[in-house]
Scaffold this motif. Structure first.
Motif, PDB file in Angstrom:
ATOM      1  N   LEU A  75     -11.251  65.033  -9.043  1.00  0.00           N
ATOM      2  CA  LEU A  75     -11.256  65.885 -10.224  1.00  0.00           C
ATOM      3  C   LEU A  75      -9.835  66.161 -10.693  1.00  0.00           C
ATOM      4  O   LEU A  75      -8.952  66.404  -9.890  1.00  0.00           O
ATOM      5  CB  LEU A  75     -11.962  67.206  -9.913  1.00  0.00           C
ATOM      6  N   GLN A  76      -9.639  66.151 -12.025  1.00  0.00           N
ATOM      7  CA  GLN A  76      -8.342  66.384 -12.645  1.00  0.00           C
ATOM      8  C   GLN A  76      -7.306  65.382 -12.114  1.00  0.00           C
ATOM      9  O   GLN A  76      -6.268  65.735 -11.582  1.00  0.00           O
ATOM     10  CB  GLN A  76      -7.904  67.839 -12.423  1.00  0.00           C
ATOM     11  N   CYS A  77      -7.622  64.110 -12.316  1.00  0.00           N
ATOM     12  CA  CYS A  77      -6.875  63.024 -11.666  1.00  0.00           C
ATOM     13  C   CYS A  77      -5.597  62.637 -12.389  1.00  0.00           C
ATOM     14  O   CYS A  77      -4.803  61.860 -11.856  1.00  0.00           O
ATOM     15  CB  CYS A  77      -7.778  61.803 -11.516  1.00  0.00           C
ATOM     16  N   GLY A 134     -12.381  58.771 -10.954  1.00  0.00           N
ATOM     17  CA  GLY A 134     -11.382  59.720 -11.413  1.00  0.00           C
ATOM     18  C   GLY A 134     -11.858  60.439 -12.660  1.00  0.00           C
ATOM     19  O   GLY A 134     -12.383  59.813 -13.583  1.00  0.00           O
ATOM     20  N   VAL A 135     -11.678  61.755 -12.691  1.00  0.00           N
ATOM     21  CA  VAL A 135     -12.157  62.602 -13.785  1.00  0.00           C
ATOM     22  C   VAL A 135     -10.981  63.358 -14.381  1.00  0.00           C
ATOM     23  O   VAL A 135     -10.196  63.980 -13.651  1.00  0.00           O
ATOM     24  CB  VAL A 135     -13.222  63.595 -13.276  1.00  0.00           C
ATOM     25  N   VAL A 144     -13.437  69.341 -16.647  1.00  0.00           N
ATOM     26  CA  VAL A 144     -13.865  69.467 -15.254  1.00  0.00           C
ATOM     27  C   VAL A 144     -14.981  70.496 -15.103  1.00  0.00           C
ATOM     28  O   VAL A 144     -15.809  70.391 -14.190  1.00  0.00           O
ATOM     29  CB  VAL A 144     -12.662  69.814 -14.352  1.00  0.00           C
ATOM     30  N   LEU A 145     -15.063  71.458 -16.010  1.00  0.00           N
ATOM     31  CA  LEU A 145     -16.119  72.461 -15.936  1.00  0.00           C
ATOM     32  C   LEU A 145     -17.471  71.918 -16.387  1.00  0.00           C
ATOM     33  O   LEU A 145     -18.482  72.623 -16.323  1.00  0.00           O
ATOM     34  CB  LEU A 145     -15.746  73.698 -16.761  1.00  0.00           C
ATOM     35  N   THR A 152      -9.524  67.364  -4.943  1.00  0.00           N
ATOM     36  CA  THR A 152      -8.619  67.830  -5.996  1.00  0.00           C
ATOM     37  C   THR A 152      -7.354  68.338  -5.338  1.00  0.00           C
ATOM     38  O   THR A 152      -7.391  68.919  -4.257  1.00  0.00           O
ATOM     39  CB  THR A 152      -9.269  68.916  -6.880  1.00  0.00           C
ATOM     40  N   SER A 153      -6.213  68.086  -5.978  1.00  0.00           N
ATOM     41  CA  SER A 153      -4.974  68.419  -5.292  1.00  0.00           C
ATOM     42  C   SER A 153      -3.823  68.609  -6.277  1.00  0.00           C
ATOM     43  O   SER A 153      -3.594  67.757  -7.128  1.00  0.00           O
ATOM     44  CB  SER A 153      -4.617  67.299  -4.301  1.00  0.00           C
TER      45      SER A 153
END
Length: 278
Positions: free
Chosen positions: A68-70, A88-89, A117-118, A133-134
């Motif tokens: 997420l959030q890539c 990947g999003v 992402v929501l 996610t990071s």
């Protein structure tokens, strides 16, 4: 400055900023390093080691992973290079185009999904062994309950969620102060913090769309949102290093940056949470 802005307006404004960052980060992230088939991003080197005790056989190879959030995909292709089947999003079409181009150049398979992402559960097909996610992610989101629901919805039974991000107390510090000085809220009240800054955390270039909106989330809110979404917390850790230079006073250390040694044990820089879906 803070503002009670609508999510649609904040998201659109933030997306313009992140679209501007794409070419700057393509230059700053040293993408040519990935031409070495043994190269992984420093973020993934750290995160794979942290995840290993909680993964089957200690490896991510062969697992379905949703990132997420890539952003431009450097961590996503590193996961693919480690043997994961990756999706990947991100909400930035420019970032996803860059990520897809990098994967093609490296001969790595990946699926890319453009979505907020929501709304990830509705946009992404299938379910996953790992949702990942990071670094630099959830401060951009106003609603952690909804975020945690997306994470839980994407995981299959027994699946693992992993997040490492900047610590909320770090974000409450004035990065330009002479010492560790609290200037911004640690606890969120639902209002966005407004920033006008043409710089970015990587590289020397500037963006055209400099305004962004972020939200403060204390560690208790982050953990509680995941528990409420039905996940079981397995591990929580706080760290002293960051993969980017938060403040001019931080110094370079292996795989990142840290406060000067005399201050290093005074305040955490990151937190890591590992959780499982029953």
């Amino acid at each position: 400055m803070r503002d009670d802005i609508s999510w649609d307006t904040a998201r659109s404004t933030n997306r313009e900023n992140w679209e501007d960052r794409v070419p700057l980060h393509e230059a700053a992230y040293s993408l040519s390093a990935f031409d070495d088939p043994d190269y992984f991003s420093s973020v993934i080197r750290t995160d794979l080691a942290a995840m290993a005790p909680f993964l089957p056989d200690g490896v991510i190879s062969g697992l379905d992973v949703c990132h997420l959030q890539c952003h431009i995909g450097t961590d996503t292709v590193s996961l693919a290079r480690a043997g994961a089947r990756v999706t990947g999003v991100d909400f930035s079409p420019g970032a996803l185009a860059s990520a897809a181009g990098l994967a093609r150049r490296l001969g790595l398979e990946a699926t890319w999904v453009e979505t907020d992402v929501l709304e990830a559960r509705a946009a992404v097909k299938g379910d996953f062994d790992v949702v990942y996610t990071s670094i630099g992610t959830i401060t951009w989101l106003p609603d952690l309950a909804r975020w945690a629901e997306q994470v839980a919805g994407l995981l299959r039974a027994g699946g693992l969620f992993y997040i490492r991000d900047g610590h909320p107390i770090l974000y409450a510090l004035d990065e330009n102060a002479d010492g560790l000085h609290l200037s911004y809220p640690y606890f969120g009240d639902g209002e966005a913090q407004i920033w006008d800054d043409a710089s970015t955390y990587a590289g020397d270039g500037t963006v055209t769309h400099s305004r962004t909106y972020e939200w403060a989330h204390p560690l208790s809110e982050i953990i509680t949102s995941l528990i409420t979404a039905g996940l079981q917390i397995l591990h929580v850790e706080e760290g002293t290093t960051l993969p980017w230079r938060f403040s001019p006073r931080t110094i370079e250390v292996p795989d990142g940056f840290a406060w000067p040694e005399a201050e290093r044990l005074l305040v955490p820089c990151t937190y890591t949470i590992i959780a499982r879906k029953p």
